[in-house]
Motif scaffolding. Structure first.
Motif, PDB file in Angstrom:
ATOM      1  N   THR A 151      42.501  44.475  40.018  1.00  0.00           N
ATOM      2  CA  THR A 151      43.665  45.356  39.412  1.00  0.00           C
ATOM      3  C   THR A 151      44.600  44.441  39.721  1.00  0.00           C
ATOM      4  O   THR A 151      45.925  44.335  39.367  1.00  0.00           O
ATOM      5  CB  THR A 151      43.583  46.480  39.290  1.00  0.00           C
ATOM      6  OG1 THR A 151      42.855  47.535  38.459  1.00  0.00           O
ATOM      7  CG2 THR A 151      44.595  47.346  38.037  1.00  0.00           C
ATOM      8  N   SER A 154      45.147  41.206  38.980  1.00  0.00           N
ATOM      9  CA  SER A 154      46.467  40.640  37.561  1.00  0.00           C
ATOM     10  C   SER A 154      47.044  41.596  37.445  1.00  0.00           C
ATOM     11  O   SER A 154      48.107  40.850  36.720  1.00  0.00           O
ATOM     12  CB  SER A 154      44.992  41.641  36.963  1.00  0.00           C
ATOM     13  OG  SER A 154      44.892  42.991  36.635  1.00  0.00           O
ATOM     14  N   GLU A 155      47.037  42.278  37.870  1.00  0.00           N
ATOM     15  CA  GLU A 155      49.022  43.193  37.611  1.00  0.00           C
ATOM     16  C   GLU A 155      50.084  42.180  38.440  1.00  0.00           C
ATOM     17  O   GLU A 155      51.033  42.633  37.960  1.00  0.00           O
ATOM     18  CB  GLU A 155      49.358  44.557  38.044  1.00  0.00           C
ATOM     19  CG  GLU A 155      48.142  45.136  36.744  1.00  0.00           C
ATOM     20  CD  GLU A 155      47.545  46.660  37.441  1.00  0.00           C
ATOM     21  OE1 GLU A 155      47.622  47.695  36.120  1.00  0.00           O
ATOM     22  OE2 GLU A 155      47.931  47.450  38.299  1.00  0.00           O
ATOM     23  N   LYS A 159      50.525  35.394  33.594  1.00  0.00           N
ATOM     24  CA  LYS A 159      49.948  35.142  32.271  1.00  0.00           C
ATOM     25  C   LYS A 159      48.608  33.370  32.783  1.00  0.00           C
ATOM     26  O   LYS A 159      47.647  33.367  32.281  1.00  0.00           O
ATOM     27  CB  LYS A 159      49.638  35.218  30.945  1.00  0.00           C
ATOM     28  CG  LYS A 159      50.896  34.619  30.683  1.00  0.00           C
ATOM     29  CD  LYS A 159      51.336  35.501  29.161  1.00  0.00           C
ATOM     30  CE  LYS A 159      52.455  34.346  28.685  1.00  0.00           C
ATOM     31  NZ  LYS A 159      52.798  34.859  27.060  1.00  0.00           N
ATOM     32  N   GLU A 433      41.163  42.755  33.338  1.00  0.00           N
ATOM     33  CA  GLU A 433      42.116  41.931  32.384  1.00  0.00           C
ATOM     34  C   GLU A 433      42.631  42.984  30.662  1.00  0.00           C
ATOM     35  O   GLU A 433      43.825  43.035  30.441  1.00  0.00           O
ATOM     36  CB  GLU A 433      41.666  40.580  32.563  1.00  0.00           C
ATOM     37  CG  GLU A 433      42.187  40.293  33.565  1.00  0.00           C
ATOM     38  CD  GLU A 433      42.341  38.461  32.869  1.00  0.00           C
ATOM     39  OE1 GLU A 433      42.577  37.325  33.275  1.00  0.00           O
ATOM     40  OE2 GLU A 433      40.940  38.472  32.340  1.00  0.00           O
ATOM     41  N   ARG A 440      42.895  51.135  33.759  1.00  0.00           N
ATOM     42  CA  ARG A 440      42.716  49.891  33.270  1.00  0.00           C
ATOM     43  C   ARG A 440      41.815  49.946  35.475  1.00  0.00           C
ATOM     44  O   ARG A 440      39.864  49.063  35.063  1.00  0.00           O
ATOM     45  CB  ARG A 440      43.466  48.527  35.080  1.00  0.00           C
ATOM     46  CG  ARG A 440      42.971  46.898  34.914  1.00  0.00           C
ATOM     47  CD  ARG A 440      44.027  46.171  35.223  1.00  0.00           C
ATOM     48  NE  ARG A 440      44.698  46.629  33.540  1.00  0.00           N
ATOM     49  CZ  ARG A 440      45.900  46.676  33.134  1.00  0.00           C
ATOM     50  NH1 ARG A 440      47.031  46.550  34.092  1.00  0.00           N
ATOM     51  NH2 ARG A 440      46.226  46.314  31.975  1.00  0.00           N
ATOM     52  N   SER A 508      40.321  36.511  27.245  1.00  0.00           N
ATOM     53  CA  SER A 508      41.560  36.583  27.987  1.00  0.00           C
ATOM     54  C   SER A 508      42.750  35.673  28.613  1.00  0.00           C
ATOM     55  O   SER A 508      43.560  36.191  29.081  1.00  0.00           O
ATOM     56  CB  SER A 508      41.115  37.711  29.127  1.00  0.00           C
ATOM     57  OG  SER A 508      40.467  37.152  29.646  1.00  0.00           O
ATOM     58  N   LEU A 513      48.629  40.788  30.002  1.00  0.00           N
ATOM     59  CA  LEU A 513      47.557  41.821  29.987  1.00  0.00           C
ATOM     60  C   LEU A 513      47.769  42.779  28.912  1.00  0.00           C
ATOM     61  O   LEU A 513      46.879  44.121  28.466  1.00  0.00           O
ATOM     62  CB  LEU A 513      47.929  43.166  31.304  1.00  0.00           C
ATOM     63  CG  LEU A 513      47.409  42.017  32.465  1.00  0.00           C
ATOM     64  CD1 LEU A 513      47.232  42.918  33.592  1.00  0.00           C
ATOM     65  CD2 LEU A 513      46.186  41.215  32.696  1.00  0.00           C
ATOM     66  N   SER A 517      45.219  44.369  26.701  1.00  0.00           N
ATOM     67  CA  SER A 517      44.725  46.137  26.260  1.00  0.00           C
ATOM     68  C   SER A 517      45.586  46.933  25.109  1.00  0.00           C
ATOM     69  O   SER A 517      44.855  48.367  24.585  1.00  0.00           O
ATOM     70  CB  SER A 517      45.286  47.176  27.657  1.00  0.00           C
ATOM     71  OG  SER A 517      46.540  47.240  27.414  1.00  0.00           O
TER      72      SER A 517
END
Length: 541
Positions: A151, A154-155, A159, A433, A440, A508, A513, A517
């Motif tokens: 996480t 990914s954060e 992208k 993601e 998450r 994805s 993100l 989501s």
């Protein structure tokens, strides 16, 4: 008020150029996975040695082996701990923040790696009990690393290259597996040189020197070193801007945290930055709600089921690969080696598999995941795992004949290659993601825990299943099983079902993100709309 369209600070993360901090984060998070893999897989190299040391019976034709229940516990207890750690730290990461609990996992790994080597007492029961105790808690620390590292990466990522960054963190597992083999190879060579001993068939008692009891302990304790080295840098990571903005709802702090590590300039005055985020109540659902089930139910089933099925095959192959290598003659019969030399031969086999299939597979995924997409790679991986598993299983008698062992090892290596250039990486990437920021790490932790449930099935079940149908050829204490051939057939069907369940997993690639989501849109807002905070501009240095 800032509506639940994509915030400027988050848009800045999505379009930011790749910078030094991205690679720093990969190393910091990846070293946790390096340690995870070392700790989880090094046990497979010392279980034979543990059997020789603690369960040898004088006068028997074969060296001592761990009783079935002990072998199952030693191999599987860390996986049980990992499952619990994934669930607990996944939940905690959403409640307290990713950074606040990130260092705890490393502390647990450091102390429990050291504890695994101490294993108090001299009796088999005492040593195995304490070994299992420390490896259980070691697993909890390892489990926490899965949702938090995935996480965090990914954060922070943009992208365009997010898939490659998350995959690179996970790919450090390959180097951890390789390091475990190298450490065991070097140490067993040193011990064999300084403490030579005859092979078992010549001197059953003398083939296991007393100093061998130190060898397995040092191999297990070495796992504390990379975790200890990484701890300081892990504590320097700020909280992710996405958690701070979307969960803690502090946009100003999110901007400040992001500017500490990324070369991005945001123009936003304090009054605007201090505003709270307003979510559409329809999107503010909990994990156990109809809203979550409607929006994420099928993808959640996809991420959990594919990880479960993948890990049954992946971990069972790792944990009984020494039996496979023994059957095809790649590792000599136990009676033709002394205890330390057996560790050397098993470690050598693990190194070769890591070099020729595991590591290349991981990094092929890193290279192609943002080109081919997650769905394609996962589907392809499961497909080829199915094909190669049946290619091993159906003509299994042919592979066991002299001269055919190299072909067997090549195909066996290809199953690992496509596991890693396939679902072993993508099942880790996608759950980080596609779920909302506030859920998450929880959802990633549950998906990962489903995977470890599959690993437990593989670790416990295939210790029994892979045993020979012939009672005279089973390991001591084990009932006859279905044999390696039938075990491989079962794993082939498991891989096939993994391929089917992949169709529930969304693609994805190239999406933010928040778009994935649904956090940046209202019912009337296009999923592609992205606005900066109060219309303020973003400038990238």
């Amino acid at each position: 008020m800032v509506e639940n369209q994509q915030l400027g600070v988050l848009n800045a993360l999505d379009v930011a150029k790749t910078q030094l901090y991205h690679f720093t984060a990969i190393v910091i998070a990846g070293m946790g996975f390096f340690t995870d893999a070392y700790d989880l897989f090094c046990i497979s190299m010392v279980t034979k040695l543990l059997g020789r040391i603690y369960y040898h019976k004088a006068g028997t034709e074969k060296p001592g082996t761990l009783p079935p229940e002990v072998a199952g516990a030693v191999n599987g207890v860390a996986l049980c701990g990992t499952l619990i750690g994934q669930l607990f730290f996944g939940w905690l990461g959403d409640k307290l923040g990713r950074r606040r609990v990130y260092g705890i996992t490393l502390i647990i790994m450091i102390f429990c790696s050291l504890g695994s080597g101490i294993s108090f007492g001299n009796s088999p029961k005492g040593v195995m009990t304490t070994l299992c105790f420390f490896r259980f808690w070691l697993g909890i620390g390892i489990g926490g690393d899965y949702p938090l590292s995935a996480t965090i990466m990914s954060e922070y990522a943009n992208k365009k290259t997010r898939g490659a960054f998350i995959a690179a963190v996970f790919a450090m597992q390959g180097f951890g597996i390789l390091a475990g083999g190298i450490v065991a190879l070097i140490l067993s060579s040193i011990f064999d040189h300084h403490f030579p001993s005859p092979i078992y068939s010549v001197d059953p008692n003398g083939s296991t020197v007393p100093q061998a009891d130190y060898l397995w302990r040092i191999i297990l304790m070495a796992g504390a070193l990379p975790a200890a080295i990484t701890y300081y840098w892990r504590m320097k990571i700020p909280e992710t801007a996405r958690y701070t903005a979307l969960v803690a709802k502090n946009i100003k702090q999110a901007i400040e945290d992001m500017l500490k590590v990324l070369q991005v300039d945001l123009e936003a005055d304090r009054q605007i930055a201090a505003q709270q985020i307003v979510r559409d109540p329809k999107t503010d659902y909990g994990l156990f709600s109809k809203g979550f089930l409607r929006r994420h139910g099928l993808p959640f089933l996809g991420t959990t089921s594919t990880w479960f099925l993948l890990d049954i095959a992946f971990y069972s192959q790792n944990l009984f690969q020494k039996e496979i290598f023994s059957e095809i003659g790649w590792i000599p019969k136990a009676t033709t080696m002394n205890a330390i030399n057996e560790v050397y031969k098993i470690a050598r086999a693990q190194i070769l598999i890591a070099l020729w299939s595991t590591i290349p597979g991981y990094w092929f995924t890193v290279a192609f995941i943002d080109i081919m997409g997650r769905f394609t790679i996962q589907l392809m991986g499961f497909f080829f795992m199915t094909v190669f598993m049946f290619a091993l299983a159906l003509p299994y008698e042919y592979w066991t004949k002299p001269g055919n062992d190299i072909g067997f090892v090549i195909i066996y290596s290809l199953t690992f290659f496509f596991a890693n250039f396939g679902p072993n990486v993508t099942t880790f990437v996608v759950p980080a993601e596609i779920f909302p920021a506030r859920l998450r790490t929880t959802c990633h932790g549950i998906s990962a825990a489903a995977g470890k449930g599959g690993a437990i099935v593989g670790a416990f079940g295939f210790l029994y299943a892979a045993q020979s149908k012939d009672k005279t050829k089973t390991d001591a204490g084990y009932p006859p099983g279905i044999g390696v051939k039938n075990s491989l057939i079962v794993l082939g069907f498991i891989n096939f079902f993994g391929m089917i369940m992949t169709f529930l997993v969304p693609e994805s690639k190239g999406k933010s993100l928040e778009e994935l989501s649904g956090e940046n849109v209202t019912d009337e807002t296009s999923a592609s709309s992205m606005v900066a905070i109060s219309g303020k501009t973003l400038r990238h240095k």
